[in-house]
Design a protein around this motif. Structure first.
Motif, short mmCIF file in Angstrom:
data_model
loop_
_atom_site.label_atom_id
_atom_site.label_comp_id
_atom_site.label_asym_id
_atom_site.label_seq_id
_atom_site.Cartn_x
_atom_site.Cartn_y
_atom_site.Cartn_z
N PHE A 120 0.84 -1.21 0.00
CA PHE A 120 0.00 0.00 0.00
C PHE A 120 0.87 1.26 0.00
O PHE A 120 0.68 2.18 -0.78
CB PHE A 120 -0.90 -0.02 1.24
CG PHE A 120 -1.70 1.25 1.43
CD1 PHE A 120 -2.95 1.38 0.84
CD2 PHE A 120 -1.20 2.30 2.19
CE1 PHE A 120 -3.68 2.54 1.01
CE2 PHE A 120 -1.93 3.47 2.36
CZ PHE A 120 -3.17 3.59 1.76
N ARG A 121 1.87 1.23 0.86
CA ARG A 121 2.76 2.38 1.06
C ARG A 121 3.52 2.70 -0.23
O ARG A 121 3.59 3.85 -0.66
CB ARG A 121 3.74 2.00 2.18
CG ARG A 121 4.62 3.08 2.67
CD ARG A 121 5.39 2.52 3.86
NE ARG A 121 6.36 3.48 4.34
CZ ARG A 121 7.57 3.60 3.86
NH1 ARG A 121 7.97 2.80 2.87
NH2 ARG A 121 8.39 4.49 4.34
N THR A 122 4.06 1.66 -0.85
CA THR A 122 4.81 1.85 -2.09
C THR A 122 3.92 2.50 -3.15
O THR A 122 4.32 3.45 -3.81
CB THR A 122 5.32 0.49 -2.60
OG1 THR A 122 6.05 -0.13 -1.55
CG2 THR A 122 6.21 0.64 -3.82
N LYS A 123 2.70 2.00 -3.27
CA LYS A 123 1.77 2.53 -4.25
C LYS A 123 1.47 4.01 -3.97
O LYS A 123 1.48 4.84 -4.88
CB LYS A 123 0.47 1.73 -4.19
CG LYS A 123 0.12 1.15 -5.55
CD LYS A 123 -1.08 0.46 -5.59
CE LYS A 123 -2.23 -0.12 -5.66
NZ LYS A 123 -3.06 -0.98 -5.26
N GLN A 124 1.23 4.33 -2.72
CA GLN A 124 0.90 5.71 -2.34
C GLN A 124 2.07 6.65 -2.64
O GLN A 124 1.88 7.73 -3.17
CB GLN A 124 0.58 5.80 -0.85
CG GLN A 124 -0.66 5.10 -0.42
CD GLN A 124 -1.92 5.76 -0.96
OE1 GLN A 124 -2.55 5.24 -1.87
NE2 GLN A 124 -2.26 6.93 -0.44
N LEU A 125 3.27 6.20 -2.28
CA LEU A 125 4.43 7.06 -2.44
C LEU A 125 4.77 7.26 -3.92
O LEU A 125 5.19 8.33 -4.33
CB LEU A 125 5.63 6.52 -1.66
CG LEU A 125 5.43 6.47 -0.13
CD1 LEU A 125 6.67 5.93 0.57
CD2 LEU A 125 5.06 7.84 0.44
N MET A 126 4.54 6.21 -4.72
CA MET A 126 4.75 6.34 -6.16
C MET A 126 3.78 7.37 -6.72
O MET A 126 4.15 8.21 -7.54
CB MET A 126 4.48 4.99 -6.87
CG MET A 126 5.43 3.90 -6.52
SD MET A 126 7.08 4.22 -7.11
CE MET A 126 7.02 3.22 -8.58
N ALA A 127 2.54 7.31 -6.28
CA ALA A 127 1.51 8.23 -6.77
C ALA A 127 1.86 9.67 -6.41
O ALA A 127 1.61 10.59 -7.18
CB ALA A 127 0.16 7.85 -6.18
N LEU A 128 2.46 9.85 -5.24
CA LEU A 128 2.87 11.19 -4.80
C LEU A 128 3.92 11.79 -5.72
O LEU A 128 3.93 12.98 -5.98
CB LEU A 128 3.44 11.13 -3.38
CG LEU A 128 2.45 11.15 -2.23
CD1 LEU A 128 3.17 11.13 -0.90
CD2 LEU A 128 1.55 12.40 -2.33
N LYS A 129 4.82 10.91 -6.19
CA LYS A 129 5.93 11.37 -7.03
C LYS A 129 5.46 11.84 -8.41
O LYS A 129 6.08 12.68 -9.02
CB LYS A 129 6.93 10.22 -7.22
CG LYS A 129 7.98 10.17 -6.11
CD LYS A 129 9.12 9.24 -6.53
CE LYS A 129 9.82 8.67 -5.31
NZ LYS A 129 10.19 7.28 -5.54
N GLU A 130 4.37 11.24 -8.88
CA GLU A 130 3.94 11.54 -10.25
C GLU A 130 3.32 12.93 -10.38
O GLU A 130 2.84 13.50 -9.42
CB GLU A 130 2.94 10.48 -10.71
CG GLU A 130 3.69 9.29 -11.29
CD GLU A 130 2.85 8.02 -11.28
OE1 GLU A 130 1.61 8.12 -11.20
OE2 GLU A 130 3.45 6.94 -11.34
#
Ligand code: GDP
Ligand code: MG
Length: 292
Positions: free
Chosen positions: A282-292
């Motif tokens: 979940f965390r990885t997905k959220q943080l990736m989304a933040l970067k975009e």
């Protein structure tokens, strides 16, 4: 000896800290209505409780009651100086509507919200040393004791849950099955889970360690909020077609096996898998989304 920095004592330090702080285990019960979820919540640790507080006190009348919203009950259990903060999230029965499309959504949403709130606290610069953990460590999924097979809806919902949390299938109201029916039903459910590639906890990688447990799955439970008298003693139990059932008797019901599984043999594993596998995804997905 000069090079000795006492690093090895860290295990003892961690132990002592954990002992003091205690463990938190957050369970959730899910399934169609009337399968005994709320009853089990009220039975599961009833004889071990130090204190209990319910966010919304459940009705004590066992009969005319149905769970209409997601709510939490939290218990403090203490054994040999070790404290376990147990929280159980009860959910309304799903699948009662004519259109059951996305009926699992409130459940997976609730699970993700706990991840999300944990992540927010983790990302706060002045974060507390100890983050209160409300992440769900295990979802007890209640299967109807039909003796036949899983329903298509159960398969969909179990899959959805297994993608976000540790899924533990359970046969509810198993006093409705004879021991023979129960064995056959368990075999069938395991085969169906395998066929549909639904990952139930514990996972296959630990096959050897968990073979005995896997053979028991899904646990067949019987719940009761009443005492009955067996051999002159009051026990938590139920009267059935075949006689009386003492829910604490392992010969009658796998409720004690489930309890040991959750709090003794697999407690650490459930907590770690939640953090390292489900929350991390979940965390990885959220943080990736933040970067975009
Ligand atoms: P929920 O809708 O899944 O939360 O189910 P409840 O816990 O509210 O129980 C529904 C009904 O089934 C109640 O009348 C309970 O007394 C009964 N019940 C609960 N557990 C069992 C069980 O293990 N065996 C039998 N025979 N009845 C049960
Ligand atoms: Mg209920």
């Amino acid at each position: 000896l000069m090079n000795y920095v006492g690093f090895d004592t860290i295990t003892k330090q961690i132990e002592r800290r954990l002992l003091k702080q205690g463990f938190a285990l957050n369970l959730m019960v899910v399934g169609r209505s009337g399968l005994g979820k709320s009853t089990l919540v009220n039975t599961l640790f009833a004889s071990h409780l130090v204190d209990s507080k319910a966010a919304r006190r459940p009705n004590t009348a066992e009969h005319h009651r149905s769970t209409i919203e997601i709510h939490n009950v939290s218990h403090l259990i203490e054994e040999n100086g070790v404290r376990l903060r147990l929280s159980i999230t009860d959910t309304p029965g799903y699948g009662d509507l004519i259109n059951n499309q996305n009926c699992w959504e409130p459940i997976t949403k609730y699970i993700k919200e706990q991840y999300s709130s944990y992540l927010r606290k983790e990302l706060t610069p002045a974060r507390e040393r100890y983050i209160k953990d409300t992440r769900i460590h295990a979802v007890l999924f209640f299967i109807n004791p039909s003796g036949h097979s899983l329903s298509p809806l159960d398969i969909i919902v179990m899959r959805r849950i297994s993608e976000v949390a540790n899924l533990i299938p359970i046969i509810g109201k198993s006093d409705c099955l004879t021991p023979e029916e129960r064995h056959a039903f368990k075999d069938r459910i395991r085969a169906e889970l395998d066929f549909h590639k639904i990952r139930a906890f514990p996972e296959r990688e630990e096959r050897l360690l968990n073979d005995r447990i896997r053979a028991m799955l899904p646990f067949a439970v019987i719940g009761s909020e009443r005492n009955i008298v067996v051999d002159g003693k009051a026990v938590r139990g139920r009267r059935t077609r075949w006689g009386t059932v003492n829910v604490e008797d392992p010969e009658h019901c796998e409720y004690t096996a489930l309890r040991d599984f959750l709090t003794r043999t697999h407690l650490q594993d459930l907590i770690e898998t939640t953090g390292l596998v489900h929350y991390e995804a979940f965390r990885t997905k959220q943080l990736m989304a933040l970067k975009e």
